[in-house]
Design a protein around this motif. Sequence first.
Motif, PDB file in Angstrom:
ATOM      1  N   SER A 259      43.823  90.539  48.618  1.00 13.62           N
ATOM      2  CA  SER A 259      44.271  89.939  47.364  1.00 13.62           C
ATOM      3  C   SER A 259      45.552  90.583  46.851  1.00 13.62           C
ATOM      4  O   SER A 259      46.284  89.988  46.056  1.00 13.62           O
ATOM      5  CB  SER A 259      43.181  90.050  46.291  1.00 13.62           C
ATOM      6  N   ASP A 262      51.383  89.983  48.752  1.00 15.91           N
ATOM      7  CA  ASP A 262      52.198  88.913  48.191  1.00 15.91           C
ATOM      8  C   ASP A 262      52.643  87.946  49.281  1.00 15.91           C
ATOM      9  O   ASP A 262      52.409  88.157  50.477  1.00 15.91           O
ATOM     10  CB  ASP A 262      53.407  89.487  47.444  1.00 15.91           C
ATOM     11  N   LYS A 285      38.443  87.453  46.190  1.00 15.48           N
ATOM     12  CA  LYS A 285      39.323  86.376  45.734  1.00 15.48           C
ATOM     13  C   LYS A 285      39.428  86.301  44.215  1.00 15.48           C
ATOM     14  O   LYS A 285      40.352  85.670  43.681  1.00 15.48           O
ATOM     15  CB  LYS A 285      38.824  85.023  46.263  1.00 15.48           C
ATOM     16  N   ALA A 289      45.915  88.731  41.467  1.00 19.61           N
ATOM     17  CA  ALA A 289      46.846  88.369  42.523  1.00 19.61           C
ATOM     18  C   ALA A 289      47.866  89.496  42.669  1.00 19.61           C
ATOM     19  O   ALA A 289      47.899  90.441  41.882  1.00 19.61           O
ATOM     20  CB  ALA A 289      47.531  87.052  42.185  1.00 19.61           C
ATOM     21  N   SER A 290      48.696  89.380  43.672  1.00 18.50           N
ATOM     22  CA  SER A 290      49.700  90.404  43.950  1.00 18.50           C
ATOM     23  C   SER A 290      50.676  90.554  42.787  1.00 18.50           C
ATOM     24  O   SER A 290      50.850  89.643  41.975  1.00 18.50           O
ATOM     25  CB  SER A 290      50.481  90.026  45.211  1.00 18.50           C
ATOM     26  N   ALA A 295      49.756  84.028  45.117  1.00 19.29           N
ATOM     27  CA  ALA A 295      48.338  84.333  44.949  1.00 19.29           C
ATOM     28  C   ALA A 295      47.703  83.959  46.275  1.00 19.29           C
ATOM     29  O   ALA A 295      46.891  83.047  46.385  1.00 19.29           O
ATOM     30  CB  ALA A 295      47.746  83.521  43.796  1.00 19.29           C
ATOM     31  N   ALA A 298      43.743  83.862  47.190  1.00 20.76           N
ATOM     32  CA  ALA A 298      43.098  82.773  46.440  1.00 20.76           C
ATOM     33  C   ALA A 298      43.541  81.417  46.981  1.00 20.76           C
ATOM     34  O   ALA A 298      42.722  80.497  47.129  1.00 20.76           O
ATOM     35  CB  ALA A 298      43.428  82.895  44.955  1.00 20.76           C
ATOM     36  N   ASN A 299      44.819  81.275  47.309  1.00 20.25           N
ATOM     37  CA  ASN A 299      45.315  80.022  47.872  1.00 20.25           C
ATOM     38  C   ASN A 299      44.684  79.727  49.227  1.00 20.25           C
ATOM     39  O   ASN A 299      44.319  78.585  49.529  1.00 20.25           O
ATOM     40  CB  ASN A 299      46.830  80.079  48.046  1.00 20.25           C
ATOM     41  N   GLU A 512      41.229  87.956  35.277  1.00 24.33           N
ATOM     42  CA  GLU A 512      41.376  88.610  36.572  1.00 24.33           C
ATOM     43  C   GLU A 512      41.773  90.070  36.403  1.00 24.33           C
ATOM     44  O   GLU A 512      41.289  90.941  37.144  1.00 24.33           O
ATOM     45  CB  GLU A 512      42.421  87.883  37.433  1.00 24.33           C
ATOM     46  N   ARG A 544      48.957  80.480  39.019  1.00 23.32           N
ATOM     47  CA  ARG A 544      50.276  80.629  39.624  1.00 23.32           C
ATOM     48  C   ARG A 544      50.715  79.328  40.297  1.00 23.32           C
ATOM     49  O   ARG A 544      49.921  78.658  40.947  1.00 23.32           O
ATOM     50  CB  ARG A 544      50.285  81.781  40.616  1.00 23.32           C
TER      51      ARG A 544
END
Length: 558
Positions: A259, A262, A285, A289-290, A295, A298-299, A512, A544
Amino acid sequence: MHILEHLPFSRLDINFARFLSQRAKNLTTEQQQYVEKIIMRLSYELHQGHNCLHINTQDIELLFTAELADTLLTDTKNHRPLVIEKKRLYLQRYWHYEQCLANTIIAMLHQDAAPPLTTSIEPLLERYFPNQPESSLIDWQRLAAELAIKQRFSIITGGPGTGKTTTVVKILALLQELNLTTPLAIALAAPTGKAALRLQQSIGINKIHLPCSEEIKKQIPEAVMTLHRLLGAKQHSSQFFHHADHPLVYDVVVIDEASMIDLALMSKLVTALKPKTKLILLGDKDQLASVEAGAVLANLTTGLPTYTQELKTTYRFAGAIKTLADAVNAQQADQAWSVLAQANEHCRLFTGELITYIAKQHARYLSLIKQNKPFEEVYSAYGQFQVLCANRNGEHSVAFINQACEQKLLEQKQIDYAGSWYSGRPIMIMENHPALGLYNGDIGICMPDYVEKGRLMVFFSGADGTIKKYLPARMPRVETAFAMTIHKSQGSEFDEVLIVLPSTLNPILTKELLYTAITRAKQTVQILADHAIFSKTVQQKIERVTGLIDKLQSSRIS
């Protein structure tokens, strides 16, 4: 056009937009200003972690005028600075990273598993994940292992204590048993040194209990590298030694804490894999995010659900801390606050005098330095407690707490300094320095080196378990680390965590962020926060802007 005039554009945003817009010729003053504002927004959104910017029809019509299209817009055959794709505006570089990542993973999904299976896996799965006749529960770990064995690319996600490392160690043993020729070359990596060290320790523990021969156990590596070291970071460069034309040699690559990775780094990782290398991503997840754009984990889990297995059974993360983390993750603000208000010994609101308490907790490791204890003991004591802040600057920030704590410890004679370096100073590396083997996020402690007659050195615990030491003068850019941001704490665990939120709401405060902070604690969580700010933090979610999910789903593989 929905220009958000109140956005805090930086000088970089403004000057970058001006520089690009001036490349376009024959624009009216009004058109010039319009284009500047679009690019300014794009630059700002990239610094907020988005891959791209949503634009409307009016924006697109202007950007596709002949003057702009010939100077600013790119296609797959040239390298102009901007790309428009489905009402998404990209800087060409980030579009390339996203496109490259999607295309490489899609190509991996079309390929057979590596290595090819030469025998039935059911008997092996039964040995490593024996069925419990009396249990009706789904064995999520077994499902994850089966997925990872059969596919070249797989994701294993789950919260703390769900057994991600336990599962992947069994997967590696299974893969070695299934490979009947030479042992597979396996690489283990994580984004930070701290995360790499944690993974290494966990693998060493889990290997002992594997139901396989000692020969197979020896074929599972314990050494874990940072991701930058794996790829071969270059000094003062964003490029790596390993890339598509000079790929990594490994048959299997496992990346923990995915996670944190990037868009740019993940793109460079997948393109550096040789054909048929198996890639296994581990991570939560639901974590932050970074810091940089994207993200990615997660994506990927959203865009490729059939290549993702979530571990849903918790084995060690329980009690009030888990209840709090689950409530925050589900955005149940009232329930989360109720857990804190009950003042459980492991989970409660902080009500004391902040700086005095922090200084008292850190005094434990400082006293060990005064007793001439070895670095390993000092480092372990330091890791028992940490202050996590949402913000770097301002009220209740990292900068504020570090300065105030330093002053308090000086008053209490716990530390003694006349300059920036002193015995007991904890520091965090803020930029990669491959030549020294130090990377952004690494934690060190300045203390006397009794081998060198008490000379001050900065000690680090390496991902391979070794101790590294350097003169303070050799350090790259560092920050004092009596407190750290929640972002920088990813990949770490502490016995006790004190989470400090600001008194005013800002965009960085999300569920998050709070979930990540809470799940850094192994035994105790305390939170200093106003009820209203806490509730609004839980209610805010990271969204994002990205085209990665769209690219993956349009492949029709997922």
